[in-house]
Design a protein around this motif. Structure first.
Motif, PDB file in Angstrom:
ATOM      1  N   ARG A  91       0.846  -1.186   0.000  1.00 49.78           N
ATOM      2  CA  ARG A  91       0.000   0.000   0.000  1.00 49.78           C
ATOM      3  C   ARG A  91       0.885   1.241   0.000  1.00 49.78           C
ATOM      4  N   GLN A  95      -3.181   4.081  -2.252  1.00 53.49           N
ATOM      5  CA  GLN A  95      -3.296   3.139  -3.336  1.00 53.49           C
ATOM      6  C   GLN A  95      -2.734   1.764  -2.998  1.00 53.49           C
ATOM      7  N   LEU A  96      -3.443   0.735  -3.451  1.00 53.96           N
ATOM      8  CA  LEU A  96      -2.939  -0.630  -3.434  1.00 53.96           C
ATOM      9  C   LEU A  96      -2.341  -0.913  -4.809  1.00 53.96           C
ATOM     10  N   TRP A  98      -1.070  -3.476  -7.338  1.00 49.18           N
ATOM     11  CA  TRP A  98      -1.280  -4.906  -7.574  1.00 49.18           C
ATOM     12  C   TRP A  98      -0.302  -5.461  -8.597  1.00 49.18           C
TER      13      TRP A  98
ATOM     14  N   TYR B  33     -12.699   3.684  -4.740  1.00 47.10           N
ATOM     15  CA  TYR B  33     -11.749   3.412  -5.819  1.00 47.10           C
ATOM     16  C   TYR B  33     -12.469   2.757  -7.005  1.00 47.10           C
ATOM     17  N   TYR B  35     -11.180   0.313 -10.213  1.00 48.05           N
ATOM     18  CA  TYR B  35     -10.101  -0.450 -10.829  1.00 48.05           C
ATOM     19  C   TYR B  35     -10.617  -1.102 -12.105  1.00 48.05           C
ATOM     20  N   GLY B  42      -3.303  -8.304 -12.635  1.00 43.65           N
ATOM     21  CA  GLY B  42      -3.840  -7.738 -11.413  1.00 43.65           C
ATOM     22  C   GLY B  42      -4.680  -6.510 -11.702  1.00 43.65           C
ATOM     23  N   LEU B  43      -5.194  -5.902 -10.647  1.00 40.09           N
ATOM     24  CA  LEU B  43      -6.039  -4.731 -10.806  1.00 40.09           C
ATOM     25  C   LEU B  43      -5.193  -3.476 -11.032  1.00 40.09           C
ATOM     26  N   LEU B  45      -5.491   0.783 -10.931  1.00 32.11           N
ATOM     27  CA  LEU B  45      -6.319   1.854 -10.392  1.00 32.11           C
ATOM     28  C   LEU B  45      -6.605   2.892 -11.465  1.00 32.11           C
ATOM     29  N   TYR B  48      -9.620   7.491  -7.915  1.00 27.65           N
ATOM     30  CA  TYR B  48     -10.025   7.241  -6.553  1.00 27.65           C
ATOM     31  C   TYR B  48     -10.524   8.539  -5.910  1.00 27.65           C
ATOM     32  N   GLU B  59      -3.485   5.060 -11.859  1.00 29.41           N
ATOM     33  CA  GLU B  59      -2.499   4.630 -12.856  1.00 29.41           C
ATOM     34  C   GLU B  59      -2.962   4.823 -14.293  1.00 29.41           C
ATOM     35  N   PRO B  98      -4.177   4.648   7.220  1.00 27.31           N
ATOM     36  CA  PRO B  98      -3.124   4.072   6.387  1.00 27.31           C
ATOM     37  C   PRO B  98      -3.123   2.551   6.343  1.00 27.31           C
TER      38      PRO B  98
END
Lengths: 108, 113
Positions: A91, A95-96, A98, B33, B35, B42-43, B45, B48, B59, B98
């Motif tokens: 993280r 944002q995560l 991936w 969010y 995605y 994977g996902l 973004l 958000y 992204e 966080p």
């Protein structure tokens, strides 16, 4: 770009412990490691997260190395329903980030 | 408790058409969010929001717009759909902080022909 590296696939026998490794050598000191899984392209499901201490909940255990450059997710008694893609995620602020994850197949 | 609900679940669009995907959460979460997930990946973004009335780029924001007029809703718009936007779209929400867990919807499968 993903900040984690995982093997693309793994097998595990039903009833045994599944150990899923993850490398995150560029992780910063205040960034958390999260694990999610995704079953049959459903919405991802949260498993566990940690910063530097090992963590355990009803689903799994998370072991983080002392230098925080890698971690291992442990499913103690894998069942067929644990077959899924497992994502190790760092993280960064909100944002995560991936990667492609590990496809874990539990075999009878 | 419904959690995160996405509407619609499936949609087929023609190139150039527009549409809006709706995400609704009933957990009073601050963060939301959008995605996208392409096959075998994977996902990623798209956009958000950290609170009502605020949005930010992720992204892969190009070709998408978002709005968060109400805390519980996060809308994703495609103004002029392109075949490259064929994907599965996931919405998620999480509480402030966080180290908080994100909850995901079940996805919207969008095909642009």
């Amino acid at each position: 770009d993903a900040k984690t590296t995982q093997p693309p696939s793994m097998d595990c026998a039903e009833g045994r412990a599944a150990n899923l490794p993850c490398n995150h050598s560029t992780i910063s000191g205040n960034e958390y490691v999260y694990w999610y899984r995704q079953i049959h392209s459903q919405g991802p499901q949260y498993i566990i997260h940690g910063l530097k201490n090992n963590e355990t909940n009803e689903m799994a255990s998370l072991i983080i190395t002392e230098d925080r450059k890698s971690s291992t997710l442990i499913l103690p008694h894998a069942t067929l329903r644990d077959t899924a893609v497992y994502y190790c995620i760092v993280r960064v602020n909100y944002q995560l980030i991936w990667g492609a994850g590990t496809k874990l197949i539990i075999k009878p | 408790n419904a959690g995160v609900t996405q509407t619609p679940k499936f949609r087929v669009l023609k190139t150039g058409q527009s549409m809006t995907l709706l995400c609704a959460q009933d957990m009073n979460h601050e963060y939301m969010y959008w995605y996208r997930q392409d096959p075998g990946m994977g996902l990623r973004l798209i956009h958000y929001s950290v609170g009502e009335g605020t949005t930010a780029k992720g992204e892969v924001p190009d070709g998408y717009n978002v709005s968060r007029l109400k805390k519980q809703n996060f809308l994703l718009g495609l103004e002029s759909a392109a075949p490259s936007q064929t994907s599965v779209y996931f919405c998620a929400s999480s509480p402030w902080g966080p180290a908080t867990e994100a909850f995901f919807g079940q996805g919207t499968r969008l095909t642009v022909v």
